[in-house]
Design an enzyme around this catalytic site. Structure first.
Site, PDB file in Angstrom:
ATOM      1  N   ASP A  19      58.163  18.904  54.449  1.00 16.18           N
ATOM      2  CA  ASP A  19      57.496  20.075  55.012  1.00 16.18           C
ATOM      3  C   ASP A  19      56.708  19.626  56.237  1.00 16.18           C
ATOM      4  O   ASP A  19      56.514  18.423  56.458  1.00 16.18           O
ATOM      5  CB  ASP A  19      56.546  20.686  53.965  1.00 16.18           C
ATOM      6  CG  ASP A  19      55.786  21.885  54.518  1.00 16.18           C
ATOM      7  OD1 ASP A  19      56.416  22.774  55.109  1.00 16.18           O
ATOM      8  OD2 ASP A  19      54.550  21.921  54.393  1.00 16.18           O
ATOM      9  N   SER A  20      56.223  20.596  56.988  1.00 18.17           N
ATOM     10  CA  SER A  20      55.381  20.284  58.140  1.00 18.17           C
ATOM     11  C   SER A  20      54.026  19.726  57.706  1.00 18.17           C
ATOM     12  O   SER A  20      53.293  19.197  58.534  1.00 18.17           O
ATOM     13  CB  SER A  20      55.177  21.545  58.970  1.00 18.17           C
ATOM     14  OG  SER A  20      54.652  22.578  58.160  1.00 18.17           O
ATOM     15  N   GLY A  52      55.235  26.283  62.790  1.00 14.02           N
ATOM     16  CA  GLY A  52      55.436  27.733  62.943  1.00 14.02           C
ATOM     17  C   GLY A  52      55.214  28.286  64.332  1.00 14.02           C
ATOM     18  O   GLY A  52      55.567  29.428  64.623  1.00 14.02           O
ATOM     19  N   CYS A  82      59.955  23.574  54.058  1.00 11.09           N
ATOM     20  CA  CYS A  82      59.313  24.355  55.117  1.00 11.09           C
ATOM     21  C   CYS A  82      60.218  25.526  55.541  1.00 11.09           C
ATOM     22  O   CYS A  82      61.383  25.309  55.900  1.00 11.09           O
ATOM     23  CB  CYS A  82      59.075  23.431  56.308  1.00 11.09           C
ATOM     24  SG  CYS A  82      58.324  24.225  57.711  1.00 11.09           S
ATOM     25  N   ASN A  83      59.669  26.721  55.504  1.00 14.69           N
ATOM     26  CA  ASN A  83      60.459  27.898  55.909  1.00 14.69           C
ATOM     27  C   ASN A  83      60.876  27.800  57.364  1.00 14.69           C
ATOM     28  O   ASN A  83      62.012  28.125  57.723  1.00 14.69           O
ATOM     29  CB  ASN A  83      59.649  29.175  55.706  1.00 14.69           C
ATOM     30  CG  ASN A  83      59.508  29.554  54.246  1.00 14.69           C
ATOM     31  OD1 ASN A  83      60.189  30.438  53.762  1.00 14.69           O
ATOM     32  ND2 ASN A  83      58.641  28.881  53.525  1.00 14.69           N
ATOM     33  N   THR A  84      59.950  27.360  58.217  1.00 12.63           N
ATOM     34  CA  THR A  84      60.263  27.294  59.644  1.00 12.63           C
ATOM     35  C   THR A  84      61.386  26.284  59.897  1.00 12.63           C
ATOM     36  O   THR A  84      62.332  26.571  60.643  1.00 12.63           O
ATOM     37  CB  THR A  84      58.994  26.902  60.438  1.00 12.63           C
ATOM     38  OG1 THR A  84      57.952  27.814  60.113  1.00 12.63           O
ATOM     39  CG2 THR A  84      59.252  26.930  61.920  1.00 12.63           C
ATOM     40  N   GLU A 161      44.573  26.553  54.021  1.00  8.43           N
ATOM     41  CA  GLU A 161      44.187  25.139  54.138  1.00  8.43           C
ATOM     42  C   GLU A 161      42.669  24.962  54.068  1.00  8.43           C
ATOM     43  O   GLU A 161      42.185  23.894  53.702  1.00  8.43           O
ATOM     44  CB  GLU A 161      44.784  24.528  55.409  1.00  8.43           C
ATOM     45  CG  GLU A 161      46.295  24.481  55.283  1.00  8.43           C
ATOM     46  CD  GLU A 161      46.986  23.508  56.207  1.00  8.43           C
ATOM     47  OE1 GLU A 161      46.306  22.760  56.928  1.00  8.43           O
ATOM     48  OE2 GLU A 161      48.229  23.511  56.205  1.00  8.43           O
ATOM     49  N   CYS A 193      56.613  31.716  53.691  1.00  7.90           N
ATOM     50  CA  CYS A 193      55.908  30.560  54.253  1.00  7.90           C
ATOM     51  C   CYS A 193      55.361  29.765  53.075  1.00  7.90           C
ATOM     52  O   CYS A 193      54.888  30.362  52.095  1.00  7.90           O
ATOM     53  CB  CYS A 193      54.773  31.037  55.160  1.00  7.90           C
ATOM     54  SG  CYS A 193      53.713  29.714  55.747  1.00  7.90           S
ATOM     55  N   HIS A 195      52.750  28.286  52.368  1.00  8.49           N
ATOM     56  CA  HIS A 195      51.361  28.444  51.929  1.00  8.49           C
ATOM     57  C   HIS A 195      51.114  29.733  51.133  1.00  8.49           C
ATOM     58  O   HIS A 195      50.128  29.837  50.416  1.00  8.49           O
ATOM     59  CB  HIS A 195      50.429  28.474  53.144  1.00  8.49           C
ATOM     60  CG  HIS A 195      50.325  27.169  53.863  1.00  8.49           C
ATOM     61  ND1 HIS A 195      51.418  26.526  54.404  1.00  8.49           N
ATOM     62  CD2 HIS A 195      49.260  26.391  54.146  1.00  8.49           C
ATOM     63  CE1 HIS A 195      51.012  25.411  54.990  1.00  8.49           C
ATOM     64  NE2 HIS A 195      49.711  25.307  54.849  1.00  8.49           N
TER      65      HIS A 195
HETATM   66  N1  DGL Z   1      55.388  25.052  56.369  1.00  9.93           N
HETATM   67  C1  DGL Z   1      55.416  26.113  57.332  1.00  9.93           C
HETATM   68  C2  DGL Z   1      56.398  27.192  56.893  1.00  9.93           C
HETATM   69  O1  DGL Z   1      56.695  27.337  55.720  1.00  9.93           O
HETATM   70  C3  DGL Z   1      54.042  26.700  57.560  1.00  9.93           C
HETATM   71  C4  DGL Z   1      53.081  25.799  58.300  1.00  9.93           C
HETATM   72  C5  DGL Z   1      53.539  25.507  59.708  1.00  9.93           C
HETATM   73  O2  DGL Z   1      53.483  26.385  60.589  1.00  9.93           O
HETATM   74  O3  DGL Z   1      53.974  24.383  59.924  1.00  9.93           O
HETATM   75  O4  DGL Z   1      56.909  27.909  57.704  1.00  9.93           O
END
Ligand code: DGL
Length: 280
Positions: A19-20, A52, A82-84, A161, A193, A195
C-alpha cells in the site's frame, strides 16, 4: 519482466501485500482474520504517500518497484491493497510478473454489482481512483444497468491517520461529502480507499441503514482465499513458534507505522523496518 518466477510456488511462502502507507493494514488485517495460517510480507510506502493525488505514471513506477522488492521474499501472490495503485497499475503489474496479482477494485466492484437493488451505486475514494473511473469500469463489466456515482473524499485519509475515527470533525466532513450521494438515493456505497473501513461506523450512521456499505478489503481477502484454494496454495499449517509470520517494511517512519499498526492489528507487537525502495 520484473522477475521470472520459474520456481514452483510454495504453499508456505508468504503473501506480499503493499500500500502507499498504513491504510493497506485494513486489507492485511482481513487476510489475517480469514487465513490465520498465512504469512504476510507487507510494504507501506510511507515516504511517498499519498498516491491518491499522484499521476498514473508515478503510481505505476512506484508499484513496480514494490513488486520487485516483494519478490525478493519469494511471495506466492501479491495483493495490491491500495485502491489508487489497483486503479492505476494493476494491469501493468499483471503483465510484469508471473505470480498472481490481486487488486482491491474488482472484488469490491463485484459485490456492489451483486447487492444493489435500485442500481444506484456510490463510490467514495481518492481523487485518483475516482478520476480513473476503474470502479465504474469493473462494475459495468458485470452489470450494465447500474449507474455509478463517484465522490472523491480527500480529507478522510488525514482524519483517519490523525486517529479521528469517531469525532465531530469527521462527522461534519462526512456529511458534506455524502449529502449528494444520499440525495441521489444510492443503495450501495463502496468504501474505495484503504482508510475508509476505519470510519465505517461514522459512514454507516450518516448514510443510514438502507445503504449497504461494501468493504473491498473484506471482499479481497475472500477472493484471495478462493484463489489460493483453487491453485492449491492455501497454507494448511500454522507457522511454527518463533517463525516470523508477519513482516512489515516501510520506506520511512517505521516507529510511527508500528504505532498505527498496533492500534488496528491485535496480533501482538509488530515490528517494522525501513528499507530504501528506490534501489528496486
Ligand atoms: N491507500 C490509498 C488508497 O487506497 C489512500 C492513501 C493515498 O492516497 O495514498 O487509495
Amino acid at each position: 519482466m520484473i522477475q521470472e518466477n520459474k520456481n514452483i510456488l510454495q504453499k508456505n511462502a508468504p503473501i506480499g501485500v503493499f500500500d502507499s502507507g498504513v491504510g493497506g493494514l485494513t486489507v492485511a488485517r482481513e487476510i489475517m482474520r480469514q487465513m490465520p495460517n498465512e504469512k504476510i510480507v507487507y510494504f507501506g510506502d510511507t515516504a511517498r504517500v499519498p498516491y491518491g493525488s499522484k499521476s498514473k505514471e508515478t503510481v505505476t513506477r512506484f508499484s513496480k518497484q514494490i513488486v520487485r522488492f516483494l519478490q525478493t521474499y519469494q511471495v506466492k501472490t501479491i495483493v495490491v491493497a491500495c485502491n489508487t495503485a489497483s486503479a492505476f497499475a494493476l494491469e501493468e503489474l499483471e503483465q510484469e510478473t508471473d505470480i498472481p496479482v490481486i487488486g482491491v477494485l474488482k472484488p469490491g466492484a463485484k459485490t456492489a454489482a451483486e447487492v444493489t437493488r435500485n442500481g444506484k451505486i456510490g463510490v467514495i475514494a481518492t481523487e485518483a481512483t475516482i478520476g480513473s473511473k476503474m470502479y465504474s469500469y469493473y462494475i459495468k463489466e458485470l452489470n450494465k444497468q447500474v449507474t455509478i456515482y463517484g465522490k472523491a473524499c480527500p480529507l478522510f485519509v488525514p482524519l483517519v491517520e490523525e486517529g479521528l475515527w469517531e469525532d465531530p470533525v469527521t462527522d461534519e466532513i462526512a456529511k458534506r461529502y455524502l449529502t449528494e450521494l444520499i440525495d441521489i438515493d444510492i443503495d450501495t456505497l463502496i468504501l474505495g480507499c484503504t482508510h475508509y473501513p476505519l470510519i465505517r461506523s461514522t459512514l454507516g450512521r450518516i448514510m443510514g441503514e438502507k445503504v449497504t456499505l461494501v468493504n473491498p478489503a473484506y471482499e479481497t481477502a475472500m477472493e484471495l482465499k478462493a484463489l489460493l484454494m483453487e491453485k492449491g496454495l492455501l497454507n494448511g499449517e500454522h507457522p511454527k513458534l518463533g517463525e516470523n509470520q508477519y513482516q512489515f517494511y516501510v520506506s520511512d517512519g517505521a516507529e510511527k507505522f508500528k504505532r498505527f499498526a498496533n492500534s488496528i492489528i491485535k496480533y501482538g507487537i509488530l515490528s517494522a523496518k525501513t528499507i530504501n525502495i528506490e534501489q528496486y
